[in-house]
Design a protein around this motif. Structure first.
Motif, short mmCIF file in Angstrom:
data_model
loop_
_atom_site.label_atom_id
_atom_site.label_comp_id
_atom_site.label_asym_id
_atom_site.label_seq_id
_atom_site.Cartn_x
_atom_site.Cartn_y
_atom_site.Cartn_z
N GLU A 21 0.92 -1.08 0.13
CA GLU A 21 -0.02 0.07 0.01
C GLU A 21 0.73 1.17 0.13
O GLU A 21 1.62 1.61 1.02
CB GLU A 21 -0.84 -0.02 1.27
N PRO A 22 1.00 1.83 -1.22
CA PRO A 22 1.78 3.18 -1.07
C PRO A 22 1.34 4.17 -0.06
O PRO A 22 -0.08 4.40 -0.11
CB PRO A 22 1.63 3.78 -2.60
N ARG A 23 2.15 4.94 0.52
CA ARG A 23 1.80 6.08 1.56
C ARG A 23 2.14 7.30 1.07
O ARG A 23 3.52 7.33 0.61
CB ARG A 23 2.27 5.56 2.88
N THR A 24 1.64 8.46 1.13
CA THR A 24 1.83 9.63 0.54
C THR A 24 2.05 10.64 1.58
O THR A 24 2.40 11.86 1.31
CB THR A 24 0.73 10.03 -0.44
N GLN A 25 2.07 10.33 2.97
CA GLN A 25 2.18 11.37 3.99
C GLN A 25 3.80 11.72 4.07
O GLN A 25 4.45 10.74 4.09
CB GLN A 25 1.76 10.54 5.28
N TYR A 26 4.06 12.88 4.41
CA TYR A 26 5.49 13.18 4.28
C TYR A 26 5.96 13.19 5.77
O TYR A 26 5.39 13.61 6.66
CB TYR A 26 5.55 14.74 4.04
N VAL A 27 7.11 12.32 5.89
CA VAL A 27 7.50 11.90 7.08
C VAL A 27 9.03 12.69 7.34
O VAL A 27 9.88 12.21 6.78
CB VAL A 27 7.70 10.41 7.47
N PRO A 28 8.99 13.87 8.26
CA PRO A 28 9.95 14.43 8.35
C PRO A 28 11.36 13.79 8.89
O PRO A 28 12.50 13.92 8.54
CB PRO A 28 9.94 15.67 9.59
N SER A 29 11.20 12.55 9.59
CA SER A 29 12.41 12.05 10.14
C SER A 29 13.09 11.28 9.36
O SER A 29 14.20 10.63 9.42
CB SER A 29 11.89 10.79 11.44
N LEU A 30 12.70 11.04 8.04
CA LEU A 30 13.49 10.34 6.94
C LEU A 30 14.27 11.17 6.09
O LEU A 30 15.10 10.85 5.39
CB LEU A 30 12.33 9.82 5.94
N TRP A 31 13.81 12.53 5.99
CA TRP A 31 14.49 13.50 5.29
C TRP A 31 15.29 14.83 6.06
O TRP A 31 15.26 14.97 7.05
CB TRP A 31 13.62 13.96 4.32
N THR A 32 16.12 15.50 5.21
CA THR A 32 16.98 16.39 5.64
C THR A 32 16.38 17.68 5.10
O THR A 32 17.04 18.78 4.89
CB THR A 32 18.33 16.18 5.67
N LEU A 33 15.20 17.77 4.44
CA LEU A 33 14.61 18.91 3.77
C LEU A 33 14.22 19.95 4.84
O LEU A 33 13.81 19.53 5.93
CB LEU A 33 13.38 18.51 2.75
#
Length: 256
Positions: free
Chosen positions: A109-121
């Motif tokens: 199941e694709p998930r589209t919620q942005y997860v800040p802990s995965l990225w350094t944006l």
């Protein structure tokens, strides 16, 4: 010079261009599968192959940022990265949405919620103009890892179906990989808020509060407050000790 083409001719040309693009995309996908299969057959799984695959998928689907992570001991260990994700070897605690998404038994199941802990944006980069897709990597519905892409355009169902197949191959490959014998106790990270974990993960870089503030889109004063709270919650004396503990947890920032 007047345009003598009829609406029917223009529509036909448009359909022909679309068909050509779809054919080219299918050929590229077939080549990816072929190369991945050959490498797995000839040399087996490797970190280099993992990074090659992620780079190829990002190029194929126009993703500026991406990562492949393997699940282990309640965390996701970055195996390959591209763009604004944490460095290879970093460990992201499986909390909140990540824990929910990888709860077994898994369904694709694709998930589209942005997860800040995965990225350094920065906050603005993460909230605007980016379409997220996070796909579970599994073997027999058992969580093995996560494939995540951030792109400027959403993926269609055909593209997601292709990624589903890649996730199946990744699940088979990662499931057989040996894990470290000693498990890292990173349960203390649950004491930190998501923003505090972001600051904590960047401490090994040795960057100043001002540099960290620019990176995270917050003020230097707010960074200072986050660091003070991190030291207090983890019972540490200074940011050097915090940086060492972050390295032990797998966060190895090599610059911003």
């Amino acid at each position: 010079m007047p345009n003598d083409s009829t609406p029917q001719q223009a529509e036909s040309a448009f359909a022909l261009r679309n068909a050509l693009k779809q054919t080219q995309s299918q050929v590229a996908q077939d080549r990816l599968f072929e190369h991945l299969g050959q490498q797995l057959f000839n040399t087996g799984w490797s970190e280099e192959l993992c990074q090659w695959l992620l780079d190829a998928l990002c190029m194929q689907y126009g993703a500026q940022h991406g990562l492949i992570a393997q699940q282990h001991a309640g965390a996701l260990k970055i195996m390959a990265q591209r763009g604004k994700s944490y460095p290879v070897g970093a460990r992201i605690p499986m909390l909140g949405a990540l824990a929910m998404w990888l709860k077994e038994p898994l369904r694709f199941e694709p998930r589209t919620q942005y997860v800040p802990s995965l990225w350094t944006l920065t906050a603005n980069q993460g909230d605007h103009g980016m379409y997220c897709v996070h796909l579970p990597i599994a073997y027999q519905q058992r969580a093995v890892g996560l494939l995540a892409l951030l792109s400027g355009t959403p993926l269609n169902q055909s593209q997601l179906n292709t990624l589903y197949s890649f996730c199946g191959l990744l699940g088979f490959a990662l499931y057989g990989q040996p894990q470290a014998a000693s498990k890292i106790d990173d349960t203390y990270l649950q004491k930190l808020t998501p923003r505090e974990r972001e600051v904590f993960a960047l401490l090994p870089s040795g960057a100043s509060n001002a540099t960290l503030a620019i990176k995270l889109g917050i003020s230097p004063g707010t960074v200072k407050i986050h660091i003070e709270r991190i030291l207090s919650k983890l019972n540490l004396n200074d940011r050097t000790q915090a940086a060492v503990k972050a390295v032990e947890a797998g966060f190895k920032s090599e610059g911003l």
